[in-house]
Design a protein around this motif. Structure first.
Motif, PDB file in Angstrom:
ATOM      1  N   TYR A 103      -2.964  30.157  86.298  1.00 26.89           N
ATOM      2  CA  TYR A 103      -3.738  30.116  85.053  1.00 26.89           C
ATOM      3  C   TYR A 103      -5.220  30.129  85.403  1.00 26.89           C
ATOM      4  O   TYR A 103      -5.651  29.404  86.299  1.00 26.89           O
ATOM      5  CB  TYR A 103      -3.437  28.858  84.222  1.00 26.89           C
ATOM      6  CG  TYR A 103      -4.150  28.910  82.881  1.00 26.89           C
ATOM      7  CD1 TYR A 103      -3.580  29.571  81.803  1.00 26.89           C
ATOM      8  CD2 TYR A 103      -5.430  28.360  82.736  1.00 26.89           C
ATOM      9  CE1 TYR A 103      -4.255  29.668  80.589  1.00 26.89           C
ATOM     10  CE2 TYR A 103      -6.110  28.453  81.527  1.00 26.89           C
ATOM     11  CZ  TYR A 103      -5.508  29.107  80.454  1.00 26.89           C
ATOM     12  OH  TYR A 103      -6.184  29.216  79.262  1.00 26.89           O
ATOM     13  N   GLU A 125     -10.464  25.598  85.820  1.00 24.10           N
ATOM     14  CA  GLU A 125      -9.638  26.677  85.261  1.00 24.10           C
ATOM     15  C   GLU A 125     -10.457  27.712  84.496  1.00 24.10           C
ATOM     16  O   GLU A 125      -9.956  28.794  84.198  1.00 24.10           O
ATOM     17  CB  GLU A 125      -8.515  26.123  84.389  1.00 24.10           C
ATOM     18  CG  GLU A 125      -8.930  25.363  83.159  1.00 24.10           C
ATOM     19  CD  GLU A 125      -7.721  24.932  82.331  1.00 24.10           C
ATOM     20  OE1 GLU A 125      -7.837  24.937  81.098  1.00 24.10           O
ATOM     21  OE2 GLU A 125      -6.680  24.589  82.917  1.00 24.10           O
ATOM     22  N   SER A 158     -10.315  30.870  75.870  1.00 23.89           N
ATOM     23  CA  SER A 158      -9.249  30.124  75.180  1.00 23.89           C
ATOM     24  C   SER A 158      -7.872  30.722  75.468  1.00 23.89           C
ATOM     25  O   SER A 158      -7.747  31.846  75.975  1.00 23.89           O
ATOM     26  CB  SER A 158      -9.505  30.144  73.666  1.00 23.89           C
ATOM     27  OG  SER A 158      -9.241  31.443  73.164  1.00 23.89           O
ATOM     28  N   ASP A 159      -6.834  29.975  75.093  1.00 21.74           N
ATOM     29  CA  ASP A 159      -5.453  30.475  75.244  1.00 21.74           C
ATOM     30  C   ASP A 159      -5.218  31.710  74.376  1.00 21.74           C
ATOM     31  O   ASP A 159      -4.416  32.569  74.735  1.00 21.74           O
ATOM     32  CB  ASP A 159      -4.452  29.386  74.838  1.00 21.74           C
ATOM     33  CG  ASP A 159      -4.372  28.306  75.896  1.00 21.74           C
ATOM     34  OD1 ASP A 159      -4.718  28.586  77.055  1.00 21.74           O
ATOM     35  OD2 ASP A 159      -3.967  27.184  75.553  1.00 21.74           O
ATOM     36  N   GLU A 160      -5.910  31.785  73.238  1.00 21.07           N
ATOM     37  CA  GLU A 160      -5.713  32.925  72.317  1.00 21.07           C
ATOM     38  C   GLU A 160      -6.078  34.266  72.963  1.00 21.07           C
ATOM     39  O   GLU A 160      -5.617  35.306  72.522  1.00 21.07           O
ATOM     40  CB  GLU A 160      -6.558  32.774  71.044  1.00 21.07           C
ATOM     41  CG  GLU A 160      -5.971  31.824  70.031  1.00 21.07           C
ATOM     42  CD  GLU A 160      -6.780  30.557  69.955  1.00 21.07           C
ATOM     43  OE1 GLU A 160      -7.225  30.073  71.024  1.00 21.07           O
ATOM     44  OE2 GLU A 160      -6.968  30.060  68.843  1.00 21.07           O
ATOM     45  N   SER A 166      -5.305  35.353  75.922  1.00 20.97           N
ATOM     46  CA  SER A 166      -4.542  35.520  77.174  1.00 20.97           C
ATOM     47  C   SER A 166      -4.125  36.958  77.474  1.00 20.97           C
ATOM     48  O   SER A 166      -3.773  37.269  78.608  1.00 20.97           O
ATOM     49  CB  SER A 166      -3.313  34.615  77.171  1.00 20.97           C
ATOM     50  OG  SER A 166      -2.597  34.804  75.985  1.00 20.97           O
ATOM     51  N   ARG A 223      -1.608  35.364  85.551  1.00 20.81           N
ATOM     52  CA  ARG A 223      -2.127  34.786  84.294  1.00 20.81           C
ATOM     53  C   ARG A 223      -3.590  34.340  84.429  1.00 20.81           C
ATOM     54  O   ARG A 223      -4.030  33.395  83.794  1.00 20.81           O
ATOM     55  CB  ARG A 223      -1.256  33.619  83.822  1.00 20.81           C
ATOM     56  CG  ARG A 223       0.170  34.053  83.477  1.00 20.81           C
ATOM     57  CD  ARG A 223       1.056  32.864  83.127  1.00 20.81           C
ATOM     58  NE  ARG A 223       0.544  32.133  81.981  1.00 20.81           N
ATOM     59  CZ  ARG A 223       0.378  30.803  81.969  1.00 20.81           C
ATOM     60  NH1 ARG A 223       0.681  30.089  83.020  1.00 20.81           N
ATOM     61  NH2 ARG A 223      -0.080  30.206  80.895  1.00 20.81           N
ATOM     62  N   ARG A 250      -9.436  31.582  83.819  1.00 24.00           N
ATOM     63  CA  ARG A 250     -10.304  32.440  83.017  1.00 24.00           C
ATOM     64  C   ARG A 250     -11.608  32.641  83.790  1.00 24.00           C
ATOM     65  O   ARG A 250     -12.274  31.656  84.136  1.00 24.00           O
ATOM     66  CB  ARG A 250     -10.657  31.759  81.689  1.00 24.00           C
ATOM     67  CG  ARG A 250      -9.477  31.508  80.772  1.00 24.00           C
ATOM     68  CD  ARG A 250      -9.142  32.770  80.007  1.00 24.00           C
ATOM     69  NE  ARG A 250      -8.082  32.565  79.053  1.00 24.00           N
ATOM     70  CZ  ARG A 250      -6.791  32.714  79.300  1.00 24.00           C
ATOM     71  NH1 ARG A 250      -6.388  33.048  80.512  1.00 24.00           N
ATOM     72  NH2 ARG A 250      -5.894  32.526  78.365  1.00 24.00           N
ATOM     73  N   LYS A 258      -9.451  19.251  81.835  1.00 15.15           N
ATOM     74  CA  LYS A 258      -9.586  20.712  82.007  1.00 15.15           C
ATOM     75  C   LYS A 258     -11.035  20.975  82.393  1.00 15.15           C
ATOM     76  O   LYS A 258     -11.954  20.689  81.619  1.00 15.15           O
ATOM     77  CB  LYS A 258      -9.256  21.428  80.691  1.00 15.15           C
ATOM     78  CG  LYS A 258      -7.824  21.181  80.269  1.00 15.15           C
ATOM     79  CD  LYS A 258      -7.326  22.005  79.098  1.00 15.15           C
ATOM     80  CE  LYS A 258      -8.278  22.326  77.999  1.00 15.15           C
ATOM     81  NZ  LYS A 258      -7.677  23.241  77.002  1.00 15.15           N
TER      82      LYS A 258
END
Ligand code: NAP
Length: 241
Positions: free
Chosen positions: A133, A84, A224-226, A228, A176, A135, A3
């Motif tokens: 995906y 990402e 982070s995924d949290e 999203s 996303r 950020r 990643k």
């Protein structure tokens, strides 16, 4: 598969702390800087000491040609790999009252703090959207939210990035890809070394400057995924300023 996270201005200050934090969270970090390779190598050493992995990716964010060449080169070497997480952190200050402000002081700050974000993000956003995906976290400033005397150039650039953040978030939400900004107040780094610390502390409700690590914690959460369901936001981290 690794990643990847790119942190612009990762050689010092807030960018270094973000690079170390993202590496600790499992990202392979691309540490960007403009000219200070010695300090950038210290970031790599800190990441290695914390058990993470990283590599240097120098370019001047304000130079569209350099940005494209560096990122095209990286993608050519990495095939299907994708960056990402993008943290647009590189920035400079050239404070002056407006009636004394030179063309160079205006353009250097706008080119680095705002145009640089356009060049880097425009290149990477298509890969994130294709992957569905991503950020993007832009480091702005309370100066771009409230204004600060002597910083018309810096405030304008940071406020521009806030508009950019909000608009881009609307373009990418369905893919996303989240886009947010963090707005630090006064943080202890090279950038604030020349300021009158004791005087400024009196106007900061928390009574102290923040640390680069505190900003990095917020950025790592947004990466982070949290996080999203958070997009298009500007989050201040300023001790209440
Ligand atoms: P800093 O300690 O002065 O570090 C600046 C970093 O940006 C260095 O890594 C530098 O690379 C890099 N950089 C500068 N121009 C660049 C360019 N054209 N291309 C690529 N990299 C470039 O600054 P900081 O305090 O950590 O600030 C980081 C970010 O936070 C900036 O966007 C700043 O505006 C923002 N911010 C800081 C504060 C604060 O109180 N410190 C408050 C609000 C917002 P080199 O090492 O190669 O020069």
């Amino acid at each position: 598969m690794k990643k990847y996270a790119l942190v612009t201005g990762g050689s010092r200050g807030i960018g270094r702390a973000i690079a170390v934090k993202l590496a600790s969270a499992g990202h392979h970090v691309l540490v960007n800087y403009k000219s200070n390779e010695e300090e950038a190598r210290k970031t790599l050493e800190e990441i290695a000491a914390a058990g993470g992995t990283a590599e240097l990716l120098p370019f001047d964010v304000a130079n569209a040609g350099e940005v494209t060449a560096a990122l095209e080169g990286w993608h050519a070497r990495h095939g299907d790999d994708c960056i990402e997480v993008l943290v647009n952190n590189a920035g400079i200050r050239r404070d002056n009252l407006l009636f004394w402000m030179t063309d160079a002081e205006w353009h250097d700050v706008v080119d680095t703090n705002m145009n640089g974000i356009f060049y880097v993000t425009r290149f990477l956003i298509k890969y994130m959207m294709n992957r569905k995906y991503g950020r993007v976290i832009n480091v702005v400033s309370v100066s771009g939210v409230n204004g600060l005397a002597g910083q018309a150039n810096y405030s304008a650039a940071k406020a521009g990035v806030i508009g950019f953040t909000r608009s881009l978030a609307l373009e990418t939400a369905r893919k996303r890809v989240t886009v947010n900004a963090v707005a630090p107040g006064f943080i202890e780094t090279d950038m604030t070394r020349d300021l009158h610390r004791e005087e400024l502390k009196k106007v900061i409700p928390a009574g102290r400057f923040g640390t680069a690590g505190e900003v990095a914690g917020l950025v790592a959460f947004l990466a982070s995924d949290e996080a999203s369901y958070i997009t298009g936001q500007v989050i201040s981290i300023s001790g209440g300023l």
